[in-house]
Design a protein around this motif. Structure first.
Motif, PDB file in Angstrom:
ATOM      1  N   LEU A  32      -4.216   0.112  -5.734  1.00  0.00           N
ATOM      2  CA  LEU A  32      -3.620  -0.237  -3.053  1.00  0.00           C
ATOM      3  C   LEU A  32      -3.186  -1.779  -3.979  1.00  0.00           C
ATOM      4  O   LEU A  32      -3.251  -2.726  -4.398  1.00  0.00           O
ATOM      5  N   LEU A  33      -2.584  -1.712  -2.953  1.00  0.00           N
ATOM      6  CA  LEU A  33      -1.282  -2.437  -3.077  1.00  0.00           C
ATOM      7  C   LEU A  33      -1.521  -3.859  -1.254  1.00  0.00           C
ATOM      8  O   LEU A  33      -1.523  -3.180  -0.944  1.00  0.00           O
ATOM      9  N   VAL A  34      -1.443  -5.176  -1.872  1.00  0.00           N
ATOM     10  CA  VAL A  34      -2.351  -5.582  -0.815  1.00  0.00           C
ATOM     11  C   VAL A  34      -0.798  -6.290  -0.415  1.00  0.00           C
ATOM     12  O   VAL A  34      -0.119  -6.914  -0.997  1.00  0.00           O
ATOM     13  N   LEU A  35      -0.782  -5.971   1.235  1.00  0.00           N
ATOM     14  CA  LEU A  35       0.295  -6.462   1.501  1.00  0.00           C
ATOM     15  C   LEU A  35       0.029  -7.619   2.420  1.00  0.00           C
ATOM     16  O   LEU A  35      -0.733  -7.730   3.447  1.00  0.00           O
ATOM     17  N   ASP A  36       1.021  -8.937   3.059  1.00  0.00           N
ATOM     18  CA  ASP A  36       0.930  -9.827   3.790  1.00  0.00           C
ATOM     19  C   ASP A  36       1.654  -9.156   5.610  1.00  0.00           C
ATOM     20  O   ASP A  36       2.596  -8.897   4.894  1.00  0.00           O
TER      21      ASP A  36
ATOM     22  N   VAL B  51       3.888   1.011 -10.367  1.00  0.00           N
ATOM     23  CA  VAL B  51       1.976   1.441 -11.355  1.00  0.00           C
ATOM     24  C   VAL B  51       1.901   2.448 -10.286  1.00  0.00           C
ATOM     25  O   VAL B  51       0.171   3.113  -9.722  1.00  0.00           O
ATOM     26  N   ASP B  52       2.387   2.965  -9.180  1.00  0.00           N
ATOM     27  CA  ASP B  52       2.717   4.536  -8.574  1.00  0.00           C
ATOM     28  C   ASP B  52       1.115   4.586  -6.939  1.00  0.00           C
ATOM     29  O   ASP B  52       0.151   4.284  -7.178  1.00  0.00           O
ATOM     30  N   ILE B  53       1.985   3.755  -6.424  1.00  0.00           N
ATOM     31  CA  ILE B  53       1.102   3.357  -5.451  1.00  0.00           C
ATOM     32  C   ILE B  53       0.542   3.865  -4.880  1.00  0.00           C
ATOM     33  O   ILE B  53       0.732   5.278  -5.256  1.00  0.00           O
ATOM     34  N   SER B  54      -0.963   4.110  -4.504  1.00  0.00           N
ATOM     35  CA  SER B  54      -2.183   5.031  -3.919  1.00  0.00           C
ATOM     36  C   SER B  54      -2.542   5.176  -1.665  1.00  0.00           C
ATOM     37  O   SER B  54      -2.535   6.176  -1.308  1.00  0.00           O
ATOM     38  N   GLY B  55      -1.905   4.093  -1.884  1.00  0.00           N
ATOM     39  CA  GLY B  55      -2.773   3.254  -0.753  1.00  0.00           C
ATOM     40  C   GLY B  55      -2.053   1.892  -0.726  1.00  0.00           C
ATOM     41  O   GLY B  55      -2.310   0.758  -1.328  1.00  0.00           O
ATOM     42  N   ILE B  56      -2.645   1.120   0.549  1.00  0.00           N
ATOM     43  CA  ILE B  56      -1.943   0.208   1.216  1.00  0.00           C
ATOM     44  C   ILE B  56      -3.042  -0.927   1.943  1.00  0.00           C
ATOM     45  O   ILE B  56      -3.267  -0.378   2.554  1.00  0.00           O
TER      46      ILE B  56
ATOM     47  N   GLU C  40       8.249   3.906   4.706  1.00  0.00           N
ATOM     48  CA  GLU C  40       8.701   3.484   3.526  1.00  0.00           C
ATOM     49  C   GLU C  40       8.411   3.623   2.105  1.00  0.00           C
ATOM     50  O   GLU C  40       8.939   4.828   1.172  1.00  0.00           O
ATOM     51  N   LEU C  41       7.018   3.717   1.716  1.00  0.00           N
ATOM     52  CA  LEU C  41       6.111   4.134   0.766  1.00  0.00           C
ATOM     53  C   LEU C  41       5.876   6.291   0.885  1.00  0.00           C
ATOM     54  O   LEU C  41       5.210   6.945  -0.206  1.00  0.00           O
ATOM     55  N   GLY C  42       5.329   6.026   1.575  1.00  0.00           N
ATOM     56  CA  GLY C  42       4.915   7.878   2.225  1.00  0.00           C
ATOM     57  C   GLY C  42       3.419   7.734   1.483  1.00  0.00           C
ATOM     58  O   GLY C  42       3.067   8.904   1.693  1.00  0.00           O
TER      59      GLY C  42
END
Length: 404
Positions: free
Chosen positions: A325-329, A347-352, A372-374
């Motif tokens: 999980l990528l944490v974005l502000d 790291v192959d992001i799977s969720g935001i 952007e990431l799909g």
């Protein structure tokens, strides 16, 4: 002869006169008085006192030794001090988090700022009697300002133009329905937004949380633990952020509040080692989920990004990761997309996870980052409260944006 006799007489007379003078002077001197029989003893001055004790002492009756009651044996009894009472340490009370079902609906008021800028702004423009080119340009500007992105904005405006033309007369209810449908389509409701935490065989589900400094990764990890506990899962937390001071303490506090075990290492230690141990202990304890909190790193620092890749590879010696999980502000807008691109390569992001979405008028970032990431936005943060992390639901999100 007569001269000698005369001299002797004169000498006798002179000596007699001198003797009389000496005796007379001694009689005139008084001898000191004799000492008294009992000498007077003067008491020493009293010691200085302060406050009420400084007043002149008063005569008070005093008891003699015969009048004082003494314990048996005639000696003072020894004072026995009671041992100090040791207070028992309080065991932290386990909290019961709010259920996750419908949490976004309960938090919809937090989206009021985004609602005013995006949803209500679009409704106001679409409600104009004549939708000329200037109005459509204003609609585009509203979408771009909300960080929807250029391509998604163009697609939405084209569809709205076509549907409004076909619709003809536009009542407020019809416009709201039309806008709601198009925004939900833009968010791609068919994306799988479930956070993969189901244990497989004898291993727990493994989730790694990544992101740049200051996006709220540790807090998000703690809140996610609450979400999972609320859904009946047992959780182990891995404090792999060994660089930020007190990061492990912060994560452990989150864990203790819901009864989750925290695995940590020495400050400044190897984060990959901590992540490895967390998965190992999660397997030994039979836990359902292991959440690994990683250190914040600048996406422009190649060495730090390589180290993040190392953490992922070490964890996968136990088992493959179920989620990254990528944490974005959300307040960073388009800059967050640049960060997302670099992390996705490593790291192959799977969720935001979008945090601080309640504090920005740029709710369109949800659309932009997915394009952007799909990969889908799976969780959104809507405040500072412990239960202000909600699963992302496109329909509920749009309803909060455009209001009733």
């Amino acid at each position: 002869m007569e001269i000698v006799i005369l001299a002797v007489v004169i000498a006798v007379v002179v000596i007699g006169a001198l003797g009389g003078l000496i005796v007379g002077s001694r009689r005139k001197k008084q001898l000191p008085p004799p000492p008294p029989a009992t000498p007077d003893i003067t008491a020493p001055p009293a010691e200085p006192h302060v406050g009420e004790e400084a007043e002149t002492p008063r005569d008070e009756p005093r008891r003699t030794i015969e009048e004082v009651d003494l314990p048996d044996g005639g000696t003072a009894a020894a004072t026995v001090e009671e041992p100090p009472v040791v207070e028992e340490l309080e065991i932290p009370q386990i909290e019961v988090p709010e259920p996750t079902a419908g949490r976004l609906v309960r938090l919809r008021a937090r989206l009021s700022r985004s609602q005013n800028a995006l949803g209500k702004g679009l409704l106001t423009l679409l409600s104009r009697e004549h939708l000329d080119e200037d109005t459509w340009e204003e609609i585009e500007d509203t979408l771009l300002t909300a960080d929807v992105g250029v391509q998604p904005t163009q697609e939405l405006v084209d569809r709205l133009r076509e549907r409004v033309k076909v619709l003809g007369t536009r009542t407020p209810d019809e416009l709201r329905t039309l806008l709601r449908e198009e925004l939900i389509t833009l968010l791609d409701p068919d994306m799988d937004r479930e956070v993969k935490t189901e244990p497989a065989n004898t291993r727990p589900g493994i989730v790694m949380v990544v992101g740049v400094n200051g996006t709220g990764k540790t807090t998000t990890t703690g809140k996610l633990a609450r979400v999972l506990v609320a859904d009946g899962r047992s959780v182990v937390l891995g404090a792999a952020d060994t660089f930020r001071a007190a990061a492990a303490d912060q994560l452990q506090t989150w864990g203790e509040r819901v009864g989750a075990h925290t695995v940590r290492g020495p400050e400044g230690g190897d984060p990959a080692s901590v992540a490895f141990d967390a998965v190992k202990e999660g397997k030994e304890m039979g836990s359902d989920v292991v959440l690994i909190d990683t250190a914040g790193r600048l996406h422009t620092k190649t060495g730090l990004m390589d180290e993040l890749g190392k953490v992922k590879r070490v964890v996968e010696k136990h088992a493959p990761l179920d989620e990254v999980l990528l944490v974005l502000d959300a307040t960073t807008g388009q800059n967050g997309l640049i960060q997302a691109r670099v992390f996705a390569e490593v790291v192959d992001i799977s969720g935001i996870v979008l945090t601080k979405l309640d504090g920005t008028a740029k709710g369109g970032i949800v659309v932009a980052v997915q394009r952007e990431l799909g990969v889908p936005v799976k969780l959104i943060g809507l405040g500072e409260g412990a239960d202000d992390l909600a699963p992302f639901e496109p329909a509920a999100f749009v309803d909060a944006l455009i209001g009733e």
